[in-house]
Design a protein around this motif. Sequence first.
Motif: not given
Length: 100
Positions: A97, A67-70, A39, A72, A43, A9, A37, A45
């Motif tokens: 993270q 800007t977020t973990a997961g 997460s 991608h 979730t 991140v 993504v 997105t």
Amino acid sequence: MTGPATGAVGERLEFSGTFGADGVSFPRTTIVVSRKVVSPDGTVTSKALPKVAPAADGSFGFTDTPTTAGEHEYTVRLVGNSVIEPANTSHVVTVLQPAT
């Protein structure tokens, strides 16, 4: 398309690739870039990223700073026209993270 397998991140990720045009000068067209993504909590997105114009040889590159973990998944889609067929490819990056 090539890019990192893992990232963190806030870390800038760089991607590049080439769409083949069978030895002809690559016509003016657009490459659409999207990011999906998943997460750690499941979730999902999706977001469209800025469009990219390929070089005359069909090569392209772009960057993103997650800007977020997961997981991608970056997908690039070449918009076809009267000279070239549409095409797409994707690349998955595991974003973690940063350690605290």
